[in-house]
Design a protein around this motif. Structure first.
Motif, PDB file in Angstrom:
ATOM      1  N   PHE A 157      11.402   2.988  -8.304  1.00 46.31           N
ATOM      2  CA  PHE A 157      11.207   2.790  -6.872  1.00 46.31           C
ATOM      3  C   PHE A 157      10.237   1.391  -6.752  1.00 46.31           C
ATOM      4  CE2 PHE A 157       7.959   3.255  -3.519  1.00 46.31           C
ATOM      5  CZ  PHE A 157       8.739   3.322  -2.461  1.00 46.31           C
ATOM      6  N   MET A 158       9.570   1.371  -7.728  1.00 45.40           N
ATOM      7  CA  MET A 158       8.564   0.124  -7.769  1.00 45.40           C
ATOM      8  C   MET A 158       9.428  -1.087  -7.931  1.00 45.40           C
ATOM      9  SD  MET A 158       4.923   1.343  -9.487  1.00 45.40           S
ATOM     10  CE  MET A 158       4.341  -0.123  -8.778  1.00 45.40           C
ATOM     11  N   TYR A 159      10.452  -1.092  -8.928  1.00 47.58           N
ATOM     12  CA  TYR A 159      11.266  -2.120  -9.411  1.00 47.58           C
ATOM     13  C   TYR A 159      12.060  -2.704  -8.128  1.00 47.58           C
ATOM     14  CZ  TYR A 159      14.973  -4.798 -11.444  1.00 47.58           C
ATOM     15  OH  TYR A 159      16.042  -5.706 -11.817  1.00 47.58           O
ATOM     16  N   ASP A 160      12.791  -2.026  -7.388  1.00 46.61           N
ATOM     17  CA  ASP A 160      13.354  -2.039  -6.218  1.00 46.61           C
ATOM     18  C   ASP A 160      12.363  -2.652  -5.173  1.00 46.61           C
ATOM     19  OD1 ASP A 160      15.514  -0.976  -7.235  1.00 46.61           O
ATOM     20  OD2 ASP A 160      15.350   0.875  -6.436  1.00 46.61           O
ATOM     21  N   ALA A 161      11.143  -2.104  -5.053  1.00 43.17           N
ATOM     22  CA  ALA A 161      10.190  -2.950  -4.043  1.00 43.17           C
ATOM     23  C   ALA A 161       9.760  -4.274  -4.497  1.00 43.17           C
ATOM     24  CB  ALA A 161       8.984  -1.859  -3.995  1.00 43.17           C
ATOM     25  N   LEU A 162       9.699  -4.524  -5.802  1.00 43.39           N
ATOM     26  CA  LEU A 162       9.202  -5.785  -6.197  1.00 43.39           C
ATOM     27  C   LEU A 162      10.148  -6.661  -6.203  1.00 43.39           C
ATOM     28  CD1 LEU A 162       6.858  -4.801  -9.237  1.00 43.39           C
ATOM     29  CD2 LEU A 162       6.161  -5.702  -7.357  1.00 43.39           C
ATOM     30  N   PRO A 197      -2.529  -4.656  -7.164  1.00 42.19           N
ATOM     31  CA  PRO A 197      -2.645  -3.130  -7.992  1.00 42.19           C
ATOM     32  C   PRO A 197      -1.037  -2.780  -7.906  1.00 42.19           C
ATOM     33  CG  PRO A 197      -4.179  -3.565  -5.986  1.00 42.19           C
ATOM     34  CD  PRO A 197      -3.350  -4.748  -6.132  1.00 42.19           C
ATOM     35  N   VAL A 198      -0.267  -3.046  -7.166  1.00 37.72           N
ATOM     36  CA  VAL A 198       1.186  -2.645  -7.460  1.00 37.72           C
ATOM     37  C   VAL A 198       1.925  -3.096  -8.802  1.00 37.72           C
ATOM     38  CG1 VAL A 198       3.482  -2.850  -6.608  1.00 37.72           C
ATOM     39  CG2 VAL A 198       1.656  -2.708  -4.816  1.00 37.72           C
ATOM     40  N   ILE A 199       1.560  -4.612  -9.063  1.00 39.31           N
ATOM     41  CA  ILE A 199       2.215  -5.075 -10.278  1.00 39.31           C
ATOM     42  C   ILE A 199       1.516  -4.435 -11.435  1.00 39.31           C
ATOM     43  CG2 ILE A 199       0.719  -7.148 -10.223  1.00 39.31           C
ATOM     44  CD1 ILE A 199       4.446  -6.977 -11.183  1.00 39.31           C
ATOM     45  N   ILE A 200       0.466  -4.223 -11.387  1.00 41.49           N
ATOM     46  CA  ILE A 200      -0.457  -3.601 -12.487  1.00 41.49           C
ATOM     47  C   ILE A 200      -0.070  -2.283 -12.893  1.00 41.49           C
ATOM     48  CG2 ILE A 200      -2.670  -2.669 -13.373  1.00 41.49           C
ATOM     49  CD1 ILE A 200      -3.940  -5.028 -11.967  1.00 41.49           C
ATOM     50  N   LYS A 201       0.330  -1.462 -11.856  1.00 39.50           N
ATOM     51  CA  LYS A 201       0.886  -0.099 -11.997  1.00 39.50           C
ATOM     52  C   LYS A 201       2.355  -0.278 -12.425  1.00 39.50           C
ATOM     53  CE  LYS A 201       0.151   4.352 -11.584  1.00 39.50           C
ATOM     54  NZ  LYS A 201      -0.857   5.042 -12.202  1.00 39.50           N
ATOM     55  N   PHE A 202       2.938  -1.372 -11.909  1.00 39.83           N
ATOM     56  CA  PHE A 202       4.400  -1.414 -12.360  1.00 39.83           C
ATOM     57  C   PHE A 202       4.407  -1.789 -13.955  1.00 39.83           C
ATOM     58  CE2 PHE A 202       7.922  -4.477 -13.029  1.00 39.83           C
ATOM     59  CZ  PHE A 202       9.125  -3.675 -13.047  1.00 39.83           C
ATOM     60  N   GLU A 250       0.770  -1.190  -0.157  1.00 39.19           N
ATOM     61  CA  GLU A 250      -0.104  -0.033   0.203  1.00 39.19           C
ATOM     62  C   GLU A 250       1.029   1.295  -0.008  1.00 39.19           C
ATOM     63  OE1 GLU A 250      -0.020  -2.339   2.029  1.00 39.19           O
ATOM     64  OE2 GLU A 250      -2.180  -3.318   2.094  1.00 39.19           O
ATOM     65  N   ASN A 251       2.070   1.177   0.780  1.00 33.79           N
ATOM     66  CA  ASN A 251       2.881   2.287   0.767  1.00 33.79           C
ATOM     67  C   ASN A 251       3.530   2.500  -0.398  1.00 33.79           C
ATOM     68  OD1 ASN A 251       1.863   2.802   3.373  1.00 33.79           O
ATOM     69  ND2 ASN A 251       3.703   1.560   4.210  1.00 33.79           N
ATOM     70  N   VAL A 252       3.986   1.507  -1.120  1.00 30.76           N
ATOM     71  CA  VAL A 252       4.697   1.722  -2.300  1.00 30.76           C
ATOM     72  C   VAL A 252       3.776   2.101  -3.521  1.00 30.76           C
ATOM     73  CG1 VAL A 252       5.687   0.306  -4.189  1.00 30.76           C
ATOM     74  CG2 VAL A 252       6.060  -0.353  -1.678  1.00 30.76           C
ATOM     75  N   LYS A 275      13.394  -9.402  -1.404  1.00 28.56           N
ATOM     76  CA  LYS A 275      13.042 -10.582  -1.028  1.00 28.56           C
ATOM     77  C   LYS A 275      12.135 -11.058  -0.016  1.00 28.56           C
ATOM     78  CE  LYS A 275      17.918 -12.175  -1.839  1.00 28.56           C
ATOM     79  NZ  LYS A 275      19.109 -12.834  -1.195  1.00 28.56           N
ATOM     80  N   ARG A 276      11.793  -9.780   0.801  1.00 30.78           N
ATOM     81  CA  ARG A 276      10.745 -10.161   1.710  1.00 30.78           C
ATOM     82  C   ARG A 276       9.433  -9.952   0.952  1.00 30.78           C
ATOM     83  NH1 ARG A 276      11.657  -6.173   6.819  1.00 30.78           N
ATOM     84  NH2 ARG A 276       9.799  -7.418   7.448  1.00 30.78           N
ATOM     85  N   LEU A 277       9.199  -9.363  -0.032  1.00 26.42           N
ATOM     86  CA  LEU A 277       7.857  -9.300  -0.754  1.00 26.42           C
ATOM     87  C   LEU A 277       7.564 -10.519  -1.295  1.00 26.42           C
ATOM     88  CD1 LEU A 277       5.842  -7.131  -1.824  1.00 26.42           C
ATOM     89  CD2 LEU A 277       6.896  -7.229  -4.011  1.00 26.42           C
TER      90      LEU A 277
END
Length: 913
Positions: A30-35, A50-55, A9-11, A38-40
């Protein structure tokens, strides 16, 4: 350094903020680093979607294919065990977005080409120079600049998706869907090079399935549904390759489908197999292999002949025409043995396997199949005489004249059948030369040219005919020599030539000299056997008897060997069955153990992941609760400090006493309450005074407002009434004019209506009578049926009553017989009991006698002193059953005085009565 882990949600929130300020590239990084964190990997799929669709949208916008592939790979690892359907949604959004960009690029390219500065100038100097250097037009350069990058990106997206989804049982349906879309992409944009690479990629993925079958999520080709998905995809690939005229890929696709069909345990649909053989006919035609082209048409006809609901009669007739023409067009001249190399044999074997045949087809077998399958009944009637002219009633002097109308009208006039015309002419010319060699020893070359006259466009020149004859002679099909000086053809009449003795597979005009020489010895042997049968009948009979004996011995030995072979075969089959069962049981046990082990591993992994998720969720909830408590306490302290003027140390908020905070809060609430009540009283007083002033000021204005309202209502009423009256007058005038127009045809209407009523009344009367008659007839039939059923019911009840009485009588007789049998059994038991008593008494007497004999000899008593019974002796007891008869005399009285030998009771003599 990689940033710390952040919640999805924060991403997403941070990404939206960066996009709003125009930093979409930074948002994508920023989204690439978040995706890729390893913790994801253990994140919830619902929050990550929703994050991957935006990515995906950002990577498409910046055309970063590598980052897109890595992000989708990470998301596949997240959702493949819990929510694989989410991957399908993401891929659908991704492909739709890229396709939209491609369409927009095409429209921009067309618009850019349309904006030409000078309409009278066809080409600018720059365009002329570029076209002379590169050979490209303006449209090509515009497409390469605008459309090609997006097409390349879309192609890379399809290839990356296939690499991500391959050999994964959870995404096998999605993999096939993406494969079909990639094939459609190549066909839509006519990308032949990409289509070849796509076919090779799919082929490599299919081969890798068997290599990586031991992996946990590997695809199982033994599953019927999975195999059907692969077959559908490869059939789509075959159809696309054929439509794009990529015949090498079509052939490879046919081989892939053949291998899948061989591995499939579920039968393939007949429609799919018909499509398979239809595409195989087109491939064989391009390969210019008439023999296997005809065989493919035969197989195609056999499949559609049974599918009459799918294929129409016109389609069946068209296929039957192709079967007939392709079969007759197979060349009679065979390939020479020198040209049949190893490569050619392998190709023939591969073609045979593709047709699902055990042996390679021949022209003779195809002709026989053509007749046995009754293909000629489905052929166009105009083409049916072609078979009789070529195969059954061939005559070299008239064949070309008789077949010319069919070649010129039916075959040459059809685009589908014209491709067989030249091959048919070659077959007819071959058969013509072969049968001329059966009749003539030498003919003029002009005579052969005159016979081989074909209609246009299949006309053959004299040089072509001579070249064809020399080609057949070189390959050994014709035994002839050409004398170019005399322009004659001399046929080889050597009686010892085995090639001539073989003959041809067509109609024979007469036997050749080689054929007669080949059968001469057998004719002599038959004549000698007939002479021997007349001259030496005894010898012949002896030989026949000896032959019959040898045959009988051979038959007996054959039966014995057959029994031994059958028994051995049964033993071998039994052993093979035992071995196969053992192997199957071992494989089943191994598969079961492997499945149990995988299930345990999956269960352990699931429990570990669930436990880790539960622990993380508990920590997250606890952190959120602590944060909420601190936030509330901070807000309370701020409120107390601002409103009450009480100083609270925010830094040492955790060390602050809770009771003190509550007291401060209570004091603040009381103070706020008193302030609010005072403020409300002041506002209420002010509102009361304001409302009174408003009402006092509006009293003089109410009367004027009412008068104005009445005047406006009157005007509106008058206008509406005038409109209604005008509309009514206009409607009345139209109705009056319509009545006058209809009055002129009123009489005719009455006349027609009267005629119709009269006709209908008569028809109704006739129909009423017919219905009454039908009703009466139905009533009579119903009554007769009821009576018949009633009679049948009474008869059935009488039969049932008679059967019941017979059963009762039989039961009584059985009871009487049973009672008699019981009485007889009781009497027999009584007799057996009496006999048992007698036997017991005799046994007792015998035992007593034995005891007396064993006790010793009795004392001697003179005869004068002997009495019948001793006075001191007690008489033996008399049985109740023998009281009426005197007891038998003692054994001592009947025996000799001087003998003490024991005599059995059965040999003892009794005194006379």
């Amino acid at each position: 350094m990689r940033p710390a882990y952040q919640r999805p949600e924060n991403v997403l929130k941070r990404t939206d903020e960066l996009i709003k300020v125009g930093q979409s590239a930074s948002a994508l990084d920023f989204m690439y680093d978040a995706l890729t964190s390893k913790r994801l990997a253990n994140a919830n799929a619902g929050n990550t979607e929703p994050v991957i669709i935006k990515f995906v949208e950002l990577t498409i916008e910046h055309r970063r294919g590598k980052q897109l592939k890595e992000g989708l790979t990470q998301y596949r690892n997240i959702v493949q065990h819990k929510n694989p359907e989410s991957m399908s949604k993401v891929i659908s959004v991704m492909l739709a977005t890229i396709t939209k960009h491609v369409t927009a690029a095409q429209q921009n390219a067309e618009r850019a080409v349309g904006l030409i500065g000078d309409l009278e100038e066809s080409e600018t100097p720059e365009d002329m120079i570029l076209s002379s250097v590169s050979g490209e037009q303006t449209q090509d350069r515009t497409d390469r600049a605008l459309v090609t990058p997006w097409l390349k990106f879309l192609w890379e997206a399809y290839r990356n998706l296939l690499d991500i989804l391959r050999n994964n049982v959870r995404f096998e349906a999605l993999y096939q869907q993406v494969s079909n879309q990639a094939i459609d992409f190549c066909q839509t944009y006519e990308r032949k090079t990409e289509f070849r690479r796509l076919c090779e990629l799919l082929r490599n993925h299919l081969e890798a399935i068997a290599k990586y079958s031991h992996q946990p999520n590997s695809v199982n080709l033994s599953n019927g549904d999975t195999m059907q998905l692969f077959l559908d995809t490869h059939f789509h690939q075959l159809n696309t390759a054929t439509a794009m005229e990529l015949w090498q890929e079509s052939y490879r696709s046919i081989e892939d489908i053949h291998n899948l069909i061989q591995k499939s345990k579920r039968p393939v649909k007949p429609q799919a197999m018909a499509n398979y053989f239809e595409k195989l006919t087109r491939i064989m035609y391009v390969a210019k292999n008439p023999l296997f082209l005809a065989a493919a048409w035969h197989r195609y006809y056999n499949y559609i002949f049974r599918q009459t609901k799918v294929f129409s009669a016109e389609q069946l007739q068209e296929v039957a025409n192709n079967v007939l023409l392709s079969t007759l067009a197979v060349p009679i001249i065979k390939a020479s043995s020198s040209s049949m190399g190893k490569e050619n044999k392998q190709r023939t074997q591969r073609f045979t396997n593709l047709l699902f045949l055990s042996t390679a087809p021949t022209r003779v077998s195809l002709i026989a199949d053509l007749v046995n399958s009754d293909v000629l009944s489905s052929v166009d009637p105009a083409l049916r005489p072609l078979y009789d002219l070529v195969e059954e009633q061939f005559h070299p002097l008239s064949i070309c004249r008789e077949i010319s109308p069919i070649l010129s009208t039916q075959i040459a006039g059809s685009a589908q059948d014209s491709k067989y015309g030249q091959l048919l002419c070659n077959v007819i010319l071959t058969r013509l030369v072969q049968q001329l060699s059966q009749v003539y020893t030498a003919v003029q070359l002009d005579f052969i040219v005159g016979l081989a006259q074909f209609p246009a466009p299949y006309t053959m020149s004299a040089a072509a005919i001579e070249r064809f004859i020399m080609h057949g002679a070189r390959r050994g099909e014709f035994q002839l020599r050409v004398d170019h000086e005399a322009r004659s053809v001399e046929f080889d009449t050597d009686a010892f030539d085995g090639a001539q003795a073989g003959g041809t597979n067509g109609a024979q005009l007469q036997a050749s000299a080689a054929s007669l020489m080949r059968t001469q010895l057998s004719s002599v042997a038959v004549s000698l056997a007939n002479a021997q049968r007349v001259a030496c009948p005894a010898y012949v009979n002896e030989q026949l008897a000896r032959k019959a004996e040898v045959v009988a011995n051979a038959l007996a030995a054959m039966r014995s060997e057959h029994r031994v072979a059958v028994a051995r075969k049964l033993v071998i089959d039994r052993r093979k069955e035992v071995v196969e069962n053992a192997v199957a049981r071992r494989e089943l046990a191994e598969a079961r153990e492997r499945a149990i082990r995988q299930q345990r591993e999956h269960e352990a992994e699931r429990q570990r992941v669930a436990e880790e998720q539960r622990r993380r969720e508990t920590d997250r909830v606890q952190r959120e609760l602590d944060a909420v408590r601190r936030k509330e306490a901070l807000k309370l302290a701020e409120s107390i400090r601002e409103k009450a003027g009480i100083v609270v140390d925010i830094d040492d908020l955790d060390m602050l006493d809770t009771d003190k905070l509550k007291v401060l809060q209570r004091e603040q609430l009381e103070k706020d309450k008193h302030d609010m009540q005072a403020r409300l009283k002041l506002l209420a007083r002010r509102a009361d005074h304001t409302e009174r002033a408003y009402r006092r000021a509006e009293l003089p204005l109410l009367a004027d407002d009412y008068a104005e309202q009445k005047r406006a209502d009157r005007e509106h009423h008058d206008a509406a009434r005038r409109n209604v009256l005008a509309a009514t007058r206009e409607k009345h005038a139209e109705d009056v004019s319509l009545k006058k127009r209809l009055a002129r045809v009123y009489d005719d209407f009455n006349v027609v209506r009267q005629k119709l009523d009269t006709g209908r009344s008569e028809a109704q009367a006739v129909e009423r009578r017919r219905v009454r008659e039908l009703l009466a007839q139905a009533k009579e039939e119903r009554v007769a049926e009821f009576r018949r059923l009633l009679a049948a019911k009474v008869e059935a009840e009488a039969e049932e009553r008679a059967k019941r009485e017979e059963a009762q009588k039989a039961e009584e007789l059985a009871s009487a017989a049973k009672a008699a049998k019981a009485a007889e059994l009781a009497k027999l038991r009584e007799e057996m009991a009496a006999q048992r008593v007698k036997d017991e008494e005799l046994l007792r007497l015998r035992v007593e006698k034995e005891r007396e004999r064993e006790a010793g000899p009795a004392k001697y008593v003179p005869p004068s002193r002997r009495t019948g019974v001793s006075a001191s002796a007690t008489p033996p007891p008399v049985p109740a059953s023998a009281s009426a008869t005197p007891p038998p005399p003692p054994a001592a009285a009947t025996a000799a005085p001087s003998s003490s030998k024991y005599v059995p009771p059965s040999r003892r003599t009794r005194p006379a009565q």
